[in-house]
Motif scaffolding. Structure first.
Motif, PDB file in Angstrom:
ATOM      1  N   PHE A  67     -20.720  18.151 -15.581  1.00  0.00           N
ATOM      2  CA  PHE A  67     -20.573  18.610 -14.371  1.00  0.00           C
ATOM      3  C   PHE A  67     -19.314  17.770 -13.411  1.00  0.00           C
ATOM      4  O   PHE A  67     -19.334  16.656 -13.765  1.00  0.00           O
ATOM      5  CB  PHE A  67     -21.845  18.687 -13.714  1.00  0.00           C
ATOM      6  CG  PHE A  67     -22.827  19.304 -14.439  1.00  0.00           C
ATOM      7  CD1 PHE A  67     -23.220  20.840 -14.097  1.00  0.00           C
ATOM      8  CD2 PHE A  67     -23.585  19.010 -15.686  1.00  0.00           C
ATOM      9  CE1 PHE A  67     -24.217  21.582 -14.735  1.00  0.00           C
ATOM     10  CE2 PHE A  67     -24.591  19.728 -16.108  1.00  0.00           C
ATOM     11  CZ  PHE A  67     -24.759  20.980 -15.743  1.00  0.00           C
ATOM     12  N   TYR A  97     -18.939  16.525  -9.821  1.00  0.00           N
ATOM     13  CA  TYR A  97     -19.504  16.396  -8.661  1.00  0.00           C
ATOM     14  C   TYR A  97     -18.615  16.505  -7.104  1.00  0.00           C
ATOM     15  O   TYR A  97     -17.324  15.937  -7.300  1.00  0.00           O
ATOM     16  CB  TYR A  97     -20.271  15.130  -8.560  1.00  0.00           C
ATOM     17  CG  TYR A  97     -20.681  14.906  -7.230  1.00  0.00           C
ATOM     18  CD1 TYR A  97     -21.849  15.222  -6.748  1.00  0.00           C
ATOM     19  CD2 TYR A  97     -20.235  13.962  -6.262  1.00  0.00           C
ATOM     20  CE1 TYR A  97     -22.369  15.152  -5.599  1.00  0.00           C
ATOM     21  CE2 TYR A  97     -20.812  13.697  -5.020  1.00  0.00           C
ATOM     22  CZ  TYR A  97     -22.138  14.210  -4.799  1.00  0.00           C
ATOM     23  OH  TYR A  97     -22.472  13.933  -3.412  1.00  0.00           O
ATOM     24  N   HIS A 104     -23.007  19.818  -7.670  1.00  0.00           N
ATOM     25  CA  HIS A 104     -22.631  19.708  -9.138  1.00  0.00           C
ATOM     26  C   HIS A 104     -22.210  20.956  -9.909  1.00  0.00           C
ATOM     27  O   HIS A 104     -23.201  21.816  -9.854  1.00  0.00           O
ATOM     28  CB  HIS A 104     -23.972  19.156  -9.778  1.00  0.00           C
ATOM     29  CG  HIS A 104     -24.313  17.758  -9.452  1.00  0.00           C
ATOM     30  ND1 HIS A 104     -25.041  17.534  -8.362  1.00  0.00           N
ATOM     31  CD2 HIS A 104     -23.909  16.450  -9.910  1.00  0.00           C
ATOM     32  CE1 HIS A 104     -24.913  16.227  -7.982  1.00  0.00           C
ATOM     33  NE2 HIS A 104     -24.354  15.594  -8.907  1.00  0.00           N
TER      34      HIS A 104
END
Length: 186
Positions: free
Chosen positions: A21, A23, A30
């Protein structure tokens, strides 16, 4: 959550067993990595290790080997037991780029592999070692923590040496398990 990596240039990446993911601090979001990077060739599932260095991002998988993606996105390399540059195992558990530019790959069951800056495998320790952590001290000493004890990687001789640990009271285990190392500031 298995790892967090990134830089001011690439942003923060969060590695989980469900994938990678990106951020975004704005909004505390996310976002799945492939959504924020639609041109990426990353496998992006069952991530077990993540490492970001000056050249790009290394992603290690539970059973799909290792992938490297350059920061610019113009270079992508896959490493595994069936690729031209063969890893000793497809199960990746630790990644470290050293101060000399080599990238150490800790495998879970295949020991330690070392990749040169030009992305060629230059060392395989062999054996059945399950590498849990890789650490380089400020003086360039490389440590590998495994499920069967502590090892030192000699970058000059290209050898992995077991470090005897005396006077350690062991109850059930036959060897100490190393999960983390740290160096105190001098």
């Amino acid at each position: 959550l298995v790892a967090i990596g990134g830089s001011s240039r690439t942003g923060i990446k969060v590695a989980t067993y469900a994938g990678l993911f990106t951020y975004r601090a704005a909004g505390n979001i996310h976002m799945p990595y492939l959504e924020s990077n639609p041109g990426s060739d990353l496998t992006n599932r069952k991530v077990m290790a993540l490492h970001v260095d000056t050249q790009g991002m290394w992603v290690g998988y539970r059973s799909n080997g290792l992938e490297f993606e350059s920061h610019s996105g113009d270079s992508f390399i896959r490493f595994g037991t069936k690729t031209s540059e063969r890893l000793s195992s497809d199960s990746i558990s630790a990644i470290l780029t050293t101060s000399k530019g080599e990238t150490l790959i800790g495998t879970y069951g295949g020991g330690l592999d070392v990749i040169s800056p030009n992305k060629e495998i230059v060392f395989r320790s062999g054996g059945n070692l399950r590498v849990i952590l890789l650490f380089e001290t400020s003086t360039g000493v490389i440590w590998a923590g495994t499920e069967s004890g502590l090892y030192h990687y000699d970058t000059t001789e290209k050898t992995l040496l077991r470090v005897p640990i005396d006077n350690l009271a062991l109850s059930v285990r036959s060897a100490p398990l190393f999960w983390q190392m740290a160096e105190a500031p001098t």
